[in-house]
Every structure is written in structure tokens, then in C-alpha cells.
Design a protein around this motif. Structure first.
Motif, PDB file in Angstrom:
ATOM      1  N   TRP A  86     -39.462  10.173  59.451  1.00 20.17           N
ATOM      2  CA  TRP A  86     -39.227   9.352  60.650  1.00 20.17           C
ATOM      3  C   TRP A  86     -37.897   8.606  60.533  1.00 20.17           C
ATOM      4  CZ3 TRP A  86     -42.323  10.590  64.467  1.00 20.17           C
ATOM      5  CH2 TRP A  86     -43.612  11.026  64.196  1.00 20.17           C
ATOM      6  N   GLN A  87     -37.614   8.077  59.351  1.00 23.06           N
ATOM      7  CA  GLN A  87     -36.345   7.359  59.191  1.00 23.06           C
ATOM      8  C   GLN A  87     -35.157   8.302  59.342  1.00 23.06           C
ATOM      9  OE1 GLN A  87     -35.737   4.042  56.512  1.00 23.06           O
ATOM     10  NE2 GLN A  87     -37.801   4.270  55.676  1.00 23.06           N
ATOM     11  N   LYS A  88     -35.275   9.515  58.798  1.00 25.15           N
ATOM     12  CA  LYS A  88     -34.178  10.478  58.947  1.00 25.15           C
ATOM     13  C   LYS A  88     -34.052  10.940  60.399  1.00 25.15           C
ATOM     14  CE  LYS A  88     -35.516  12.974  55.312  1.00 25.15           C
ATOM     15  NZ  LYS A  88     -35.535  13.967  54.213  1.00 25.15           N
ATOM     16  N   THR A  89     -35.194  11.013  61.091  1.00 28.05           N
ATOM     17  CA  THR A  89     -35.151  11.315  62.525  1.00 28.05           C
ATOM     18  C   THR A  89     -34.443  10.203  63.284  1.00 28.05           C
ATOM     19  OG1 THR A  89     -37.206  12.596  62.362  1.00 28.05           O
ATOM     20  CG2 THR A  89     -36.580  11.822  64.553  1.00 28.05           C
ATOM     21  N   ALA A  90     -34.645   8.942  62.850  1.00 29.85           N
ATOM     22  CA  ALA A  90     -33.943   7.814  63.481  1.00 29.85           C
ATOM     23  C   ALA A  90     -32.434   7.957  63.309  1.00 29.85           C
ATOM     24  CB  ALA A  90     -34.429   6.497  62.890  1.00 29.85           C
TER      25      ALA A  90
END
Length: 506
Positions: free
Chosen positions: A239-243
Motif C-alpha cells: 500500500w505504501q509503495k502504491t501511494a
């Protein structure tokens, strides 16, 4: 309850009933204090205190108000001394029958140790020099129906400490301080991140695809959507990398994570992690960042980079976090410690054959894929030797399904782990940003899971779709807060650093 405890329970319950009959509520609504115990003691040290005779003759018109739990109570005829304890410490109090009156003094018979009381009075010093509050008035705030453990014996049983942590922190200031240390550590880490330009975000706890680590997840059912979902096993890695695909550049999260795996002194099924991800960094940048972070928070919290920790045998040893820390290659460590070159045995069958040849036992080895088998071998032969802070770098590609291939040797990936006192404190990557490479790694993990590896990752099409929209180069890491606190406070078990650890019901 034992007979003595039951009898005391009834006696205390009867006292609460007696107070109600006297129109005194044994469970007050509030109490407005003017000072904490620490503030009162500080004021007593700085001020010129009056003698008791002068206080009795002319009571202060704006007296001090304190409150807390009554920890001791000693009656000496018309004088009764005690100590109340609040969050900040303890202070002695004194009840004088000739000052507060016979009827009020009789009320002390309805008060027991462990009760919460509010007191109003003025400070003086005893003949022994102890700063003490001479009571003008006192108020019952909350009647305790059970006694605390004996002061001089406290709580010796470790399981009781875990099950009834409230008793541990009441009776043992060191335990309370450990959890204050934990709180301060997380606060300082957040401050460091903010100063470095990171943004704190929140990511889902429930996921339709378990991702972010090689671990067995907990499964539950989402009634509204009628689907099975997984409790997160990492602090929102994907999720953080998607952000970062969406325009963020530096993110972090402090998160509760869950892994349905074995329990031992260095592993819990529910734990706290911090993860961060930074666009345009490589894993070398991240190692440098990690060294700066540790020097910052250690000096701020402890004033030094040198600490004492307990080894696996319970002996105190010195650990120095002074940077730079050594960097040791994963493959070379294993070869050095057991003679196996894992790159020459590039599948699970061949590697397992070589492990057995060396007479090394790994529980459940036959069900592990190549990556997890290599990792278990490292944990068996190399990790127990790593005491001083050490970066273990460049793991084999198949052991890290989310990590970027190394430019110089595509069999390896851009990774590091921080090991201290044999414990893995940080796991870090140069992240994969190539969606084709990532798909191939996911497919390999799916095959490993189908072959019986419960810790292998699942395919995640939504994440791959995000990657296909373009992802900047990234490095990120995860750090276990419970492990770090346990290490820095010299504890033996992660449960000693978790305020309310999960226990099997009695």
C-alpha cells in the motif's frame, strides 16, 4: 479465591457499603488536583516549609491537592502516615486526629491500601527530613475490593505479570518506566521521520490478498462483503509503495501486524512494526538513513550509543551502536559458517540434499521452497553469531520476492537486514519497480505455495496494475518495535515489552 482473599474482599465490600450508608460515594466522579506527587516534592525542596505546629495554628488558605493510590498506611495512635502513588511517583501523607477531628479520623478505618484517595493539605518535613503532606481533608475516590501484592514480595511469577500487567506496573516502577520508554521511542522516531520529510499514512488492516512478507496470515470473514480476508502481516508495504505511484515520495506507518506462526521469546503473533518507503533511494541510501536514525534516537533517549543487553544465555553483554556498522553478505556468511554455497544449489531439492549431507537439521525443511529453506539455513548457522550491530546484505533473489535484482549479480537482490544480539531488527529492500519482474516473482511464490509452503506470498493483481502505471525507484524497510524495546531495555522476552500480551485463557 482463597479463603483469606475472599474474606478480605468481603471486608472491603462491606466498607464500601458502610460509606454509602454514611452518604459518602466510594466511587467519586472527579477530583481536581493542584499538584502531582513530583511537583509537590519539587516544591517542597525549593520552598521554606512551616513547622507542623504553625500549620495547625494557621492552616493555609489555598492548600495543595493531591490524589493517587494509597500504597502504605501506618497508624500510630492519633497519627497515621501513608504514601500515595500517582503516575509520577510517591509522596508521604500524614493524618493527625487533633487537627482533622475525631470523626474524620475515624473514617480512616474505612480506607485500605490500594484505595484511590484525594487529599488536601500543606507540606512539611518530618524529623527524618521526608517531605510530607499534612492532611486537612481527604476524599475517597475509588474503593479497591482486592489487595495489592505485598510490597516486599511483589509479583515474582512471570505469567502473572503478563496476565495482570496492571499489578506489575503498580508495584514495579521499572516495569512502568519500560512502557514509558516505549512510548518515548515511538514519539522520537516519528519526530525523526517528520524532520526527514516523511509523511505518516494509514493502510488497511484487512486485506483481500495477504502481502508484504513471507508469513502465514490470520484469516477472518467479512460478513458485509461475504469474503474471507486476511489480517495484515506487514505495515502496509504494498500500500505504501502504491501511494508512491500516486505521487507521495516518503511515507511511513506505525502499525499493528499479525502473523499466525510459532511463538517464542523473539516472536509474537501480534506485534508493532514501523515501515517506511522513500522514492529515488537505493538500499545504500537506506542503510545510511538507518545509521543516522539509530544514533539520533539512542543519544536522545539514552545519551549514548553503548548499551547492555542479555544474550541467549541471560548474560549481560555490551553492544555499541556507533556507526558505521559492518556490512556482511548473506551468501558468504552461510558459506563461512557451514561450508554450503547456496548459489551452487539453486533449487530446494538440491539445497536440502546438501543441508542433510552437512547433518544440519531444519524442522519442516521438506515443505519449504528454496527461498525459505535458504533463510532457515541462515537462521540456523549464521544468525546466532551476530551480536554487534551488523548489516547482512544481498540475499538470494528467491528469498526476497519484493526486492530489486542486484545490478552486478542478478542471482542476488538489493537487501539488508540489521542484526543485533542475534535478533533481526530491520528488514530492508531496494524495491522492485519493474512490473514484469514482479509478476515473475509472484508466480514463483504461487508455485511454492501450491507445493506446500504456507509462508509463500499470493498473487496480487491490483498491486501489479498500480506498478504498470509507473513506479519510481524506491527503497524501504520494516522494523519491529517490540524487538527493539526488548533489546534496548535488556529484557528476555518480547512479552516484557508488550503492555497486554495475548495469553491462553485460564
Amino acid at each position: 479465591m482463597e479463603d483469606s482473599a475472599l474474606n478480605e474482599f468481603d471486608i472491603r465490600l462491606n466498607k464500601a457499603t458502610d460509606l454509602r450508608k454514611m452518604k459518602i460515594n466510594p466511587y467519586a466522579n472527579r477530583f481536581e488536583r493542584t499538584h502531582t506527587s513530583k511537583q509537590a516534592l519539587s516544591q517542597g525542596e525549593k520552598s521554606k516549609l512551616r513547622e507542623v505546629a504553625d500549620i495547625v495554628k494557621s492552616p493555609e488558605k489555598t492548600p495543595m491537592k493531591l490524589c493517587g493510590r494509597l500504597m502504605t498506611l501506618r497508624e500510630h495512635g492519633k497519627l497515621t502516615f501513608g504514601h500515595i502513588q500517582d503516575f509520577y511517583g510517591k509522596i508521604q501523607i500524614c493524618f493527625m486526629e487533633d487537627f482533622i477531628g475525631k470523626e474524620k479520623y475515624k473514617l480512616l478505618k474505612k480506607i485500605d491500601m490500594a484505595d484511590f484517595i484525594g487529599v488536601t493539605g500543606e507540606l512539611f518535613k518530618t524529623r527524618h527530613g521526608e517531605i510530607t503532606l499534612l492532611i486537612y481533608e481527604f476524599t475517597m475516590l475509588s474503593k479497591a475490593l482486592r489487595a495489592l501484592p505485598e510490597k516486599w514480595h511483589g509479583i515474582k511469577d512471570q505469567e502473572t505479570k503478563y496476565r495482570q500487567r496492571y499489578l506489575d506496573t503498580v508495584m514495579n516502577r521499572e516495569s512502568l518506566e519500560r512502557f514509558l520508554f516505549r512510548s518515548d521511542l515511538i514519539k522520537i522516531l516519528r519526530e525523526f521521520y517528520w524532520a526527514e520529510g516523511f509523511i505518516e499514512i494509514e493502510t488497511p488492516v484487512l486485506e483481500s490478498v495477504s502481502s508484504g512478507a513471507a508469513a502465514k496470515p490470520f484469516i477472518t470473514h467479512h460478513n458485509a462483503l461475504d469474503i474471507d480476508v486476511y489480517l495484515r502481516i506487514a505495515a502496509g508495504e504494498l500500500w505504501q509503495k502504491t501511494a508512491l505511484v500516486g505521487g507521495f515520495e516518503k511515507t511511513f506507518e506505525v502499525a499493528r501486524c499479525f502473523r499466525n506462526e510459532g511463538m517464542d521469546p523473539s516472536h509474537l503473533q501480534e506485534f508493532t512494526m514501523i515501515e517506511h518507503y522513500a522514492a529515488y533511494w537505493d538500499y545504500e541510501d537506506n542503510m545510511n538513513f538507518t545509521e543516522r536514525m539509530f544514533e539520533y534516537f539512542l543519544k536522545k533517549l539514552l545519551g549514548t550509543t553503548k548499551i547492555k543487553v542479555k544474550d541467549r544465555d541471560g548474560n549481560e553483554i555490551d553492544v555499541d551502536f556507533k556507526t558505521p556498522w559492518p556490512r556482511k553478505k548473506f551468501v558468504e556468511l552461510i558459506k563461512q559458517d557451514c561450508g554450503i554455497d547456496i548459489l551452487k544449489h539453486d533449487n530446494a531439492k538440491d539445497l536440502l540434499k546438501e543441508i542433510k549431507k552437512k547433518k544440519i537439521f531444519i524442522e519442516g525443511a521438506g515443505a519449504l521452497g528454496y527461498g525459505n529453506l535458504a533463510d532457515h539455513l541462515y537462521k540456523q548457522v549464521s544468525r546466532p553469531k551476530l551480536i554487534q550491530p551488523t548489516f547482512v546484505i544481498q540475499h538470494p533473489l528467491s528469498t526476497k520476492p519484493l526486492s530489486r535484482k542486484n545490478d552486478d549479480d542478478p542471482r542476488l537482490c538489493d537487501t539488508f537486514q540489521l542484526l543485533v544480539n542475534t535478533w533481526e531488527i530491520i528488514n530492508a529492500y531496494g524495491e522492485i519497480v519493474d512490473p514484469v519482474d514482479q509478476r515473475e516473482r509472484f508466480e514463483a511464490q504461487v508455485r511454492a505455495k501450491a507445493a506446500g509452503d504456507e509462508e509463500a506470498m499470493m498473487m496480487n493483481e491490483e498491486y501489479l496494475t498500480a506498478m504498470e502505471h509507473g513506479m519510481p525507484c524506491i527503497s524501504g524497510w520494516g522494523m519491529g518495535i517490540d524487538r527493539l524495546v526488548t533489546l534496548l531495555t535488556g529484557q528476555d522476552n518480547l512479552k516484557d515489552s508488550v503492555l497486554f500480551p495475548l495469553m491462553r485463557p485460564l
